[in-house]
Design a protein around this motif. Structure first.
Motif, PDB file in Angstrom:
ATOM      1  N   GLY A 727       0.715  -1.362  -0.010  1.00 44.36           N
ATOM      2  CA  GLY A 727      -0.030   0.082  -0.158  1.00 44.36           C
ATOM      3  C   GLY A 727       0.963   1.087  -0.099  1.00 44.36           C
ATOM      4  N   TYR A 728       0.487   2.125   0.680  1.00 45.07           N
ATOM      5  CA  TYR A 728       1.119   3.694   0.804  1.00 45.07           C
ATOM      6  C   TYR A 728       1.746   4.031   2.064  1.00 45.07           C
ATOM      7  N   TRP A 729       1.412   3.354   3.195  1.00 44.86           N
ATOM      8  CA  TRP A 729       1.921   4.136   4.381  1.00 44.86           C
ATOM      9  C   TRP A 729       3.435   3.979   4.675  1.00 44.86           C
ATOM     10  N   ASP A 730       4.309   3.519   3.929  1.00 44.96           N
ATOM     11  CA  ASP A 730       5.558   3.220   4.114  1.00 44.96           C
ATOM     12  C   ASP A 730       6.425   4.093   2.832  1.00 44.96           C
ATOM     13  N   ILE A 731       5.520   4.751   2.136  1.00 45.56           N
ATOM     14  CA  ILE A 731       6.267   5.685   1.171  1.00 45.56           C
ATOM     15  C   ILE A 731       5.606   7.024   1.302  1.00 45.56           C
ATOM     16  N   ASP A 732       6.220   7.756   0.484  1.00 45.72           N
ATOM     17  CA  ASP A 732       6.133   9.197   0.765  1.00 45.72           C
ATOM     18  C   ASP A 732       4.456   9.668   0.569  1.00 45.72           C
ATOM     19  N   ARG A 733       3.923   9.423  -0.647  1.00 40.39           N
ATOM     20  CA  ARG A 733       2.453   9.402  -0.799  1.00 40.39           C
ATOM     21  C   ARG A 733       1.651   8.746   0.168  1.00 40.39           C
ATOM     22  N   GLY A 740      -1.256   4.002  -8.539  1.00 41.71           N
ATOM     23  CA  GLY A 740      -0.890   3.316  -7.355  1.00 41.71           C
ATOM     24  C   GLY A 740       0.201   2.196  -7.474  1.00 41.71           C
ATOM     25  N   ARG A 741       0.224   1.442  -6.254  1.00 39.22           N
ATOM     26  CA  ARG A 741       0.852   0.147  -6.439  1.00 39.22           C
ATOM     27  C   ARG A 741       0.079  -0.757  -5.689  1.00 39.22           C
TER      28      ARG A 741
END
Length: 814
Positions: A727-733, A740-741
């Motif tokens: 998901g996104y919690w561990d990257i800047d966005r 997305g990823r």
């Protein structure tokens, strides 16, 4: 010394059938063993295998883990997540204080403020809209006592049917397949059956990565002197597929077609135990009428495999003397999920191979305590495997809880997770409490889920150990203690109960989920009809004693299990009671099933439409303790490949991560092994698209798009695989802006008609090259993601990741 990242399953200890699985103790420490202050008995919570595990403690802090040699499940072994995942407890970014939303932002607060806001909003919603405006969405990682507390406060205290777990996403189909065939939830066999069988049938179950120690057990038989024959159904070249005598790499969504063809061949060749089937089952004639329409040639065309391979697989299944069958997400998250899972049960039933040594079917779990959500009624069921349509069962619960029967919601099915979020989307649910799960990454069609959680009219409580994507959208965030910081019981997929004991204190002000639920119930003044507190317990052991009494007389009877007994055990399989004081290795050994109308957990469903059977209808065809052979015709998936979206999407796991990586990201070894998302493509498909290993590609569905590096593998043509952990919690966005990823940006909002489990594995996508890559994809080479190109180094992760691993060397692993 073995590198347990590169060698996931560790050293082999081969053995023959009818001999015990040898002991092999795995261990990892960050300090010399002599410096360990104490070892605390527990159980691993990073898959559903339920391996016994000891936690090493020094100066009040976790410093390692080892397998428990006497444990009946693992015999001392741990997988990579079990060896290294405990490091998440020591993570610097744990939530340590409650957060509340002020001026649109989450700010640190205190427990009194946070709980007061939750209670105030709860009472407001109840006063203005009633209990149907309250919703609860839980996890598969709490303990039985915590689920039991949650069930009582939600269903009995508040009176809402809107309680379900994220087990709906992974193993709701397991539950319903067992109920539809055998009358009740609960896998009938024991992991010891793998030590005894001569045939293994794995359907949509990448056991090598989802349950690494269980695959080690299978491997030790496959390397032994009397190797079982192995049939694997999976579109990917998994490690089990590479070991198989027959690998059926079928097209996504065609499980029922294939399984019907296998039974067609079994019946045509008379590989059926007719005497056993006649005495112990009903429905054979109807099943035979259906499967006669599915010869291998028809199935081969639809499934995309060779007819001769279907026949060869059927012969293996039909001529073995001890058959163990398993299923997981390749069945449960696909088209016709429950119908397909039931057909796997049918194969074992046709052979008379249930309840005897070496003969069983495992409808597997995906999470460590998924079974407990079902036992306690914290998912879409009632406690103790009771039938919500049976007034006697409901009255029994009401009596146990000292409340009127009308306080037990039973006017319709308990609400499933996808419907809970739909009600929230529509505005009828105004309060949603989410515990220890991350729907903003795990549910289908994430754009929609984010929009639901972000509504001003929905009050969201997130109870977690980290500020996940879901917690970032909440109105109140409660910091939770996790495994190793609290005590409770957990049941694995073969009904083994372990006691996981508290080894260290939680960080800061974090509290055990059990304590949070009890505090909330008391603040809400939830009482029984006699004016006594609804949750009257001082600790989790008190709750366990009450829960055990709730199971009395049911299939999951645990009245013989106590904390004291568990502390000295190797794990105990329920039912465990006065009649079976040491537990029960196998259900249905006498050939009598839980299908009696007065006992069964449900009256069943039509497998195609999902329509529920009524009590009168079921009683008119009383199975009288016999298993149910239920057939189903194949129905094609609603969404398939098109000219614009020519590929089928398949999502799944890797051996090195658990769910959305909130834990495993914090173990350097695991993070380095699979640091970022990737896309798997078939080599021929990649060539046609001009894509090479490591190129950045865009994968689009009718709903959204993601971008990730390509891994070229032996996956079947026309299929694209994405791991769902990222998901996104561990990257800047914090969330995607354009691309997305997260795999579930792409997936479709659709669920199985019986189990209500979301379908993640039959959506249509297209793939386009974005930019050329200059290094291999960040995918493991030790798993089903192994590349086809020899140019990709046979290592895990990138060079930078290898450096990261070297910073945290293992002092002792085996």
């Amino acid at each position: 010394m073995v590198d347990r990242i590169a060698d996931i399953w560790g050293e082999r200890t081969p053995h023959a059938a009818d001999t015990s699985w040898p002991v092999r103790v795995d261990q990892y420490l960050t300090v010399p063993e002599r410096e360990v202050d104490e070892w605390v008995a527990s159980c691993c919570v990073l898959c559903s295998n339920g391996c016994g595990k000891d936690i090493a403690v020094k100066d009040g802090r976790m410093v390692g883990a080892r397998g428990r040699a006497k444990d009946r499940v693992s015999r001392g072994r741990l997988g990579p997540k079990g060896l290294f995942g405990w490091q998440a407890n020591n993570a610097a970014d744990r939530l340590t204080r409650p957060l509340v939303r002020e001026g649109g932002n989450l700010v640190e607060s205190d427990w009194e403020t946070a709980m007061s806001r939750i209670v105030q909003r709860s009472k407001q919603v109840l006063d203005e809209s009633g209990p149907l405006a309250m919703g609860f969405y839980t996890t598969g990682q709490l303990f039985a006592e915590e689920y039991f507390a949650l069930m009582k406060l939600a269903r009995i205290g508040l009176g809402t049917p809107h309680l379900d777990g994220n087990t709906r996403l992974c193993t709701a189909t397991a539950e319903w397949a067992l109920i539809e065939s055998f009358g009740s939830d609960g896998d009938p066999g024991s992991y010891e059956d793998i030590d005894l069988c001569d045939t293994l049938f794995l359907v949509g179950h990448n056991v090598a990565e989802t349950q690494t120690v269980l695959w080690a057990r299978m491997l030790d038989r496959l390397r032994g002197p009397d190797r079982p024959r192995l049939v694997v159904v999976d579109p990917r070249p998994t490690m089990p597929a590479r070991e198989a005598d027959v690998h059926l790499a079928i097209r996504n969504g065609t499980n029922v077609m294939l399984l019907n063809a296998l039974m067609h061949e079994m019946i045509r060749n008379d590989w059926v135990d007719h005497d056993w089937v006649s005495e112990h089952t009903i429905g054979y004639e109807g099943l035979a009428d259906i499967v006669k329409e599915y010869p291998p040639e028809r199935a081969a065309e639809v499934c995309g495999v060779e007819a001769r391979d279907i026949s060869a697989a059927a012969e293996i299944l039909g001529t073995g003397e001890r058959l163990v069958s398993t299923a997981l997400q390749g069945v449960y998250q696909s088209n016709q999920a429950t119908a397909a899972a039931v057909q796997i049960n049918n194969i074992n039933l046709l052979r008379g191979m249930i309840g005897q040594p070496g003969c069983t079917v495992f409808q597997m779990n995906g999470q460590p305590t998924a079974e407990n959500t079902r036992e306690t009624g914290a998912n879409g069921s009632l406690p103790g495997y009771r039938n919500w349509q049976n007034d006697d069962h409901v009255q029994d619960l009401a009596k146990l809880f000292n409340v009127d029967i009308l306080r037990v919601p039973h006017w319709a099915d308990p609400t499933h997770a996808m419907q809970i979020f739909r009600y929230a989307e529509e505005g009828s649910i105004k309060f949603l409490w989410i515990q220890c799960t991350n729907p903003a990454v795990t549910l289908p069609e994430l754009r929609r889920i984010r929009s639901i959680l972000d509504q001003d009219r929905l009050f969201v409580v997130a109870q977690d150990a980290w500020l996940t994507e879901t917690a970032a959208l909440a109105d109140v965030v409660l910091p939770a203690a996790i495994w190793g910081e609290k005590t409770g019981c957990m049941t694995n997929a073969d009904r083994t109960v372990h006691l996981a004991q508290r080894a260290v204190d939680p960080p800061g002000e974090a509290r055990a989920d059990f304590d949070i639920f009890v505090d909330y119930a008391r603040r809400m003044e939830l009482e029984d009809d006699h004016g006594h507190p609804l949750l009257p317990w001082d600790d989790s052991e008190d709750a366990w004693r009450e829960f055990a009494q709730v199971t009395a007389g049911r299939l999951c009877d645990q009245t013989g299990i106590t904390y004291a007994k568990l502390r000295n055990s190797a794990g105990i399989q329920w039912p465990c009671n006065a009649e079976h004081p040491n537990g029960t290795p196998r259900l249905y050994a006498d050939g009598r099933f839980a299908t009696d109308p007065d006992f069964c957990e449900s009256y069943g469903h039509d497998l195609t439409s999902g329509a529920s059977n009524e009590s009168d209808e079921y009683r008119a065809h009383d199975p009288a303790g016999r298993a149910l052979l239920k057939g189903a015709h194949y129905v094609a998936p609603d969404e398939g490949p098109t000219t614009e979206f020519p590929f089928l999407l398949n999502t799944g796991r890797t051996a090195y991560h658990f769910h959305t990586r909130t834990k495993t990201k914090h173990a350097p070894q695991l993070d380095a092994a699979a640091p970022d998302v990737w896309v798997e493509l078939n080599a021929d498909d990649a060539t046609k698209l001009g894509i090479q290993e490591g190129d950045v590609v865009k994968v689009s569905s009718p709903r959204a798009a993601i971008q990730a590096p390509a891994r070229i593998t032996g996956i079947r043509p026309g299929v694209v695989f994405l791991p769902f952990h990222y998901g996104y919690w561990d990257i800047d966005r914090k969330q995607p802006d354009g691309f997305g990823r997260a795999a579930n940006e792409l997936t479709i909002t659709k669920w199985d008609p019986v189990s209500k489990q979301p379908i993640y594995k039959t959506g249509a996508v297209k793939v386009e090259k974005v930019t050329a890559g200059n290094r291999p994809a960040p995918a493991p080479t030790t798993t089903a993601s192994r590349p086809t190109s020899d140019a990709v180094p046979a290592t895990v992760g990138t060079d930078a990741d290898a450096t990261s691993r070297r910073r945290a060397p293992s002092r002792s692993t085996r």
